[in-house]
Scaffold this motif. Structure first.
Motif, PDB file in Angstrom:
ATOM      1  N   GLY A  79     -11.588 107.020   8.510  1.00  0.00           N
ATOM      2  CA  GLY A  79     -12.575 107.974   8.002  1.00  0.00           C
ATOM      3  C   GLY A  79     -13.768 108.088   8.924  1.00  0.00           C
ATOM      4  N   LEU A  80     -14.201 106.937   9.472  1.00  0.00           N
ATOM      5  CA  LEU A  80     -15.345 106.935  10.393  1.00  0.00           C
ATOM      6  C   LEU A  80     -15.024 107.772  11.627  1.00  0.00           C
ATOM      7  N   LEU A  81     -13.826 107.552  12.167  1.00  0.00           N
ATOM      8  CA  LEU A  81     -13.420 108.288  13.372  1.00  0.00           C
ATOM      9  C   LEU A  81     -13.356 109.790  13.091  1.00  0.00           C
ATOM     10  N   ILE A  82     -12.656 110.171  12.010  1.00  0.00           N
ATOM     11  CA  ILE A  82     -12.501 111.592  11.701  1.00  0.00           C
ATOM     12  C   ILE A  82     -13.853 112.204  11.352  1.00  0.00           C
ATOM     13  N   GLY A  83     -14.609 111.484  10.520  1.00  0.00           N
ATOM     14  CA  GLY A  83     -15.909 112.006  10.117  1.00  0.00           C
ATOM     15  C   GLY A  83     -16.820 112.208  11.313  1.00  0.00           C
ATOM     16  N   TRP A  84     -16.741 111.290  12.265  1.00  0.00           N
ATOM     17  CA  TRP A  84     -17.605 111.379  13.437  1.00  0.00           C
ATOM     18  C   TRP A  84     -17.211 112.569  14.310  1.00  0.00           C
ATOM     19  N   VAL A  85     -15.883 112.746  14.460  1.00  0.00           N
ATOM     20  CA  VAL A  85     -15.400 113.847  15.300  1.00  0.00           C
ATOM     21  C   VAL A  85     -15.709 115.197  14.657  1.00  0.00           C
ATOM     22  N   THR A  86     -15.553 115.267  13.324  1.00  0.00           N
ATOM     23  CA  THR A  86     -15.644 116.562  12.666  1.00  0.00           C
ATOM     24  C   THR A  86     -17.027 116.826  12.078  1.00  0.00           C
ATOM     25  N   ALA A  87     -17.974 115.924  12.355  1.00  0.00           N
ATOM     26  CA  ALA A  87     -19.282 116.010  11.695  1.00  0.00           C
ATOM     27  C   ALA A  87     -19.924 117.382  11.810  1.00  0.00           C
ATOM     28  N   ARG A  88     -19.777 118.009  12.968  1.00  0.00           N
ATOM     29  CA  ARG A  88     -20.512 119.258  13.161  1.00  0.00           C
ATOM     30  C   ARG A  88     -19.686 120.484  12.775  1.00  0.00           C
ATOM     31  N   LEU A  89     -18.497 120.256  12.246  1.00  0.00           N
ATOM     32  CA  LEU A  89     -17.617 121.401  12.002  1.00  0.00           C
ATOM     33  C   LEU A  89     -17.874 122.046  10.651  1.00  0.00           C
ATOM     34  N   ARG A  90     -17.567 123.340  10.589  1.00  0.00           N
ATOM     35  CA  ARG A  90     -17.643 124.037   9.318  1.00  0.00           C
ATOM     36  C   ARG A  90     -16.485 123.626   8.412  1.00  0.00           C
ATOM     37  N   THR A  91     -16.601 123.991   7.136  1.00  0.00           N
ATOM     38  CA  THR A  91     -15.611 123.591   6.138  1.00  0.00           C
ATOM     39  C   THR A  91     -14.175 123.925   6.536  1.00  0.00           C
ATOM     40  N   ASP A  92     -13.947 125.158   7.003  1.00  0.00           N
ATOM     41  CA  ASP A  92     -12.581 125.568   7.326  1.00  0.00           C
ATOM     42  C   ASP A  92     -11.986 124.687   8.410  1.00  0.00           C
ATOM     43  N   TYR A  93     -12.797 124.384   9.424  1.00  0.00           N
ATOM     44  CA  TYR A  93     -12.307 123.561  10.517  1.00  0.00           C
ATOM     45  C   TYR A  93     -12.039 122.148  10.037  1.00  0.00           C
ATOM     46  N   LEU A  94     -12.911 121.643   9.155  1.00  0.00           N
ATOM     47  CA  LEU A  94     -12.706 120.295   8.618  1.00  0.00           C
ATOM     48  C   LEU A  94     -11.383 120.241   7.856  1.00  0.00           C
ATOM     49  N   ALA A  95     -11.117 121.300   7.076  1.00  0.00           N
ATOM     50  CA  ALA A  95      -9.862 121.364   6.322  1.00  0.00           C
ATOM     51  C   ALA A  95      -8.675 121.303   7.267  1.00  0.00           C
ATOM     52  N   ILE A 142     -28.826 114.556   7.711  1.00  0.00           N
ATOM     53  CA  ILE A 142     -27.641 115.128   7.067  1.00  0.00           C
ATOM     54  C   ILE A 142     -26.353 114.517   7.591  1.00  0.00           C
ATOM     55  N   GLY A 143     -26.251 114.428   8.902  1.00  0.00           N
ATOM     56  CA  GLY A 143     -25.027 113.914   9.507  1.00  0.00           C
ATOM     57  C   GLY A 143     -24.692 112.527   8.985  1.00  0.00           C
ATOM     58  N   ARG A 144     -25.734 111.660   8.892  1.00  0.00           N
ATOM     59  CA  ARG A 144     -25.457 110.293   8.487  1.00  0.00           C
ATOM     60  C   ARG A 144     -25.018 110.230   7.016  1.00  0.00           C
ATOM     61  N   PHE A 145     -25.708 110.969   6.161  1.00  0.00           N
ATOM     62  CA  PHE A 145     -25.341 110.958   4.740  1.00  0.00           C
ATOM     63  C   PHE A 145     -23.923 111.469   4.527  1.00  0.00           C
ATOM     64  N   ARG A 146     -23.569 112.555   5.223  1.00  0.00           N
ATOM     65  CA  ARG A 146     -22.225 113.099   5.041  1.00  0.00           C
ATOM     66  C   ARG A 146     -21.181 112.109   5.528  1.00  0.00           C
ATOM     67  N   LEU A 147     -21.463 111.489   6.680  1.00  0.00           N
ATOM     68  CA  LEU A 147     -20.514 110.528   7.222  1.00  0.00           C
ATOM     69  C   LEU A 147     -20.329 109.363   6.250  1.00  0.00           C
ATOM     70  N   GLN A 148     -21.435 108.905   5.653  1.00  0.00           N
ATOM     71  CA  GLN A 148     -21.335 107.803   4.693  1.00  0.00           C
ATOM     72  C   GLN A 148     -20.421 108.166   3.531  1.00  0.00           C
ATOM     73  N   ALA A 149     -20.631 109.355   2.966  1.00  0.00           N
ATOM     74  CA  ALA A 149     -19.792 109.772   1.838  1.00  0.00           C
ATOM     75  C   ALA A 149     -18.334 109.875   2.265  1.00  0.00           C
ATOM     76  N   PHE A 150     -18.112 110.401   3.473  1.00  0.00           N
ATOM     77  CA  PHE A 150     -16.735 110.580   3.942  1.00  0.00           C
ATOM     78  C   PHE A 150     -16.051 109.229   4.111  1.00  0.00           C
ATOM     79  N   VAL A 151     -16.777 108.263   4.703  1.00  0.00           N
ATOM     80  CA  VAL A 151     -16.174 106.949   4.960  1.00  0.00           C
ATOM     81  C   VAL A 151     -15.915 106.216   3.641  1.00  0.00           C
ATOM     82  N   VAL A 152     -16.881 106.251   2.718  1.00  0.00           N
ATOM     83  CA  VAL A 152     -16.683 105.565   1.440  1.00  0.00           C
ATOM     84  C   VAL A 152     -15.500 106.188   0.693  1.00  0.00           C
ATOM     85  N   GLY A 153     -15.438 107.522   0.675  1.00  0.00           N
ATOM     86  CA  GLY A 153     -14.311 108.203   0.022  1.00  0.00           C
ATOM     87  C   GLY A 153     -12.990 107.793   0.649  1.00  0.00           C
TER      88      GLY A 153
END
Lengths: 289, 321
Positions: free
Chosen positions: B86-102, B195-206
């Motif tokens: 999750g950390l790796l993916i979240g870090w790579v995709t942090a700046r991407l829009r929703t569609d790209y993240l999907a 923002i980036g850090r908070f989102r990454l935290q949620a992504f990794v915990v999830g």
């Protein structure tokens, strides 16, 4: 020398695969340009097109090439029905809800294909084809037809987008939605035509993919990732970029088999896509719809 | 069906509900709280399951491992592995829009499935891994309980733990920031939140929670093969459960899990009895069709789900000290 021959041979295969990917990617790109969401059911529209084509030639005994127009009509109508029955009602909410819906729609379409045509592998009656040999490169007649069909379809699309009124309206909406709406472009009609064309192009890709290999209910889903990769590489929302993106991804996937297991081909497309997303999220090709 | 059969069925039913509920709570952390669109749930599920299986199984000629570690080590390993992913993916995709993240997340999930199916040395490929033991089977046997019953108890214990964790997170200031980012990113940024850090935290915990679900699945089911991690089972059902229950609401997530799993497993039972033999092969696609259409109906008629998200009660001032 052998390596060079392999490389040329794989490039030929890559252009064939790339043509198929391009047809899918143009549709994904157009739908994104107008409706602003990644359409996850696009692969399964391809599957529907391929199977409708199969049934058409089985019922009418028409020559195999009739599968193309028949499949394109079938998938275009399917896309329109799906839009009118489902997507239309959730378009006003945020686009991400459409994304979830299309992900579910992908599974709905695939299970319909399984229910109607069964889960087994089927194929078009192409017969055994004798390859033509040019130097030491073999070219199957079907591959030539696939490339020719793609050129014809893409040319027709180009003429539609640049010469007709509704095609120009479509480009306007993709460029600047608000500006297009104030100038009185009939948005609802443009959206419907977008679905018809997107569905027809997807079916084109599906039928050609079926001719290149075989038909299975998951054929479209399996190629969805490379199609998205092609659309993103070309700059999502830009159909002309999608053509170039398709060719690049197709060739990369085939050439990768020189040093990777062939089953990893979709992963190659994915890695290229991630690299593009990180380095150049706007895509590598210029030019709007 | 005699009583013992019904009891066994109920145990299996609720164990699956428990495992899926953990996955749904993990997804709720990513999508419901912080609005990150992950349709690669199956990937995190698979990483958790295979990590735990490799750590805990006895030596086998068919795949790596043979560490024979205890159950809890497997669980911890699974959580760490999926959190790292999750950390790796979240870090790579942090700046991407929703569609790209999907697209990126489903790409990861499908690539992982290809790796699992093709790398025989690691996972025994499509033949799968077996001999994964149920948690504390000896202990529960000594108490006179079956190993399946024991699994149910262990799964429930973990579910309760995860539930209190995510519910506490939701009510905390951290959860408020997540919702603020989801609702209005520029405003959250203007109030000085990273923002980036908070989102990454949620992504990794999830992701870590999903990995836990995967490990519990591996230990309950005892056998792993790439089939189980197709987008249909691993991702789609989890999404339908969350949407049906009400994303953003942890209670809704639990309710949605029970209802959708009841429909999904109930339809199997119903179709095996109601369909004529000639159509019995079609029951799989028919069930998928049913759930798929149900999702569309929910999205059109009640997109907020059965239990819509409510503003959380703030923790009373006195209790904070």
């Amino acid at each position: 020398m052998d390596l060079l021959i392999d490389l040329i041979q794989l490039t030929v295969y890559g252009v064939v695969l790339g043509s198929i990917l391009a047809l899918g990617a143009i549709g994904v790109s157009m739908i994104f340009g107008i409706l602003r969401f990644a359409h996850f059911a696009h692969g399964d529209l391809m599957t529907i097109g391929a199977y409708v084509g199969l049934s058409f030639i089985a019922v009418t005994d028409a020559p195999i090439w009739w599968a193309l127009p028949a499949g394109m009509t079938g998938a275009a109508l399917t896309a329109l029905v799906v839009d009118q029955a489902v997507y239309k009602h959730i378009r006003r909410t945020q686009p991400v809800i459409l994304l979830i819906s299309s992900f579910g729609m992908a599974l709905v379409l695939r299970s319909i294909v399984q229910i109607i045509w069964g889960p087994s592998v089927q194929s078009y009656p192409t017969g055994i084809q004798r390859p033509w040999w040019i130097w030491e490169i073999s070219i199957v007649p079907n591959h030539v037809w696939i490339m020719l069909a793609t050129v014809v379809i893409v040319t027709a699309l180009h003429l539609f987008l640049t010469r007709t009124r509704i095609g120009k309206a479509m480009r306007a909406m993709s460029d600047n939605m608000d500006l297009a709406l104030v100038t009185g472009i009939p948005a609802e009609r443009v959206i419907m035509i977008t679905w018809l064309i997107g569905g027809a192009l997807a079916a084109g890709a599906g039928v050609l993919l079926g001719m290149d290999s075989r038909l299975t209910p998951t054929m479209g889903w399996n190629i969805l990732l490379p199609v998205f990769a092609a659309a993103i590489l070309g700059g999502i929302g830009r159909p002309y970029g999608a053509i170039a993106g398709g060719l690049v991804i197709g060739m990369a996937m085939e050439i990768s088999t020189l040093f990777l297991e062939p089953s990893y081909k979709p992963a190659v497309a994915f890695v290229i896509m991630v690299a593009v997303l990180i380095v150049r999220p706007q895509g590598i090709f210029k030019g709007a719809l | 069906m005699e009583l013992a059969g019904i009891a066994a069925y109920l145990v299996s039913f609720f164990t699956f509900v428990g495992i899926y509920a953990i996955l749904v709570l993990g997804l709720n952390m990513q999508w419901g709280f912080s609005g990150q669109f992950n349709i690669g749930v199956a990937g995190f599920f698979a990483v958790g399951a295979y990590t735990s299986a490799i750590l805990t199984t006895p030596e086998s000629p068919w795949h790596v491992g043979g560490y024979g570690m205890p159950f809890l080590v497997g669980i911890v390993g699974a959580v760490i592995a999926s959190a790292l992913l999750g950390l790796l993916i979240g870090w790579v995709t942090a700046r991407l829009r929703t569609d790209y993240l999907a697209i990126a997340t489903i790409g990861i999930a499908e690539t992982l499935r290809l790796i699992i199916a093709n790398e025989r040395w690691l996972t025994n490929g499509v033949r799968g891994m077996s001999n994964i033991e149920r948690p504390y089977a000896d202990f529960f046997n000594a108490l006179g309980l079956s190993s399946a019953m024991g699994s149910l108890i262990v799964v429930c214990a973990f579910l309760v733990m995860v539930y209190f964790l995510v519910e506490r997170a939701r009510q905390s200031p951290w959860g408020r920031v997540q919702r603020a980012i989801r609702e209005n990113e520029p405003a959250a940024e203007a109030s000085g939140k990273n923002i980036g850090r908070f989102r990454l935290q949620a992504f990794v915990v999830g992701s870590a929670i999903m990995g836990l679900g995967g490990a519990l699945y591996a230990h309950y089911f005892g056998f792993l093969s790439p089939e189980a991690f197709l987008p249909l089972y691993g991702t789609f059902l989890v999404w339908v459960m969350l949407i049906a229950g009400g994303s953003g609401n942890n209670k809704g997530a639990l309710l949605g899990t029970v209802i959708i799993w009841a429909i999904w497993s109930g339809s199997e039972f119903l179709m095996s009895t109601a369909l004529p033999d000639a159509l019995s092969g079609q029951s799989g696609p028919l069930r998928v069709l049913l759930i798929g259409v149900l999702l569309q109906v929910i999205l059109i008629k009640r997109p907020e789900g059965l239990l819509p998200e409510k503003a959380p009660k703030t923790v009373p001032f006195g209790k904070q000290k």
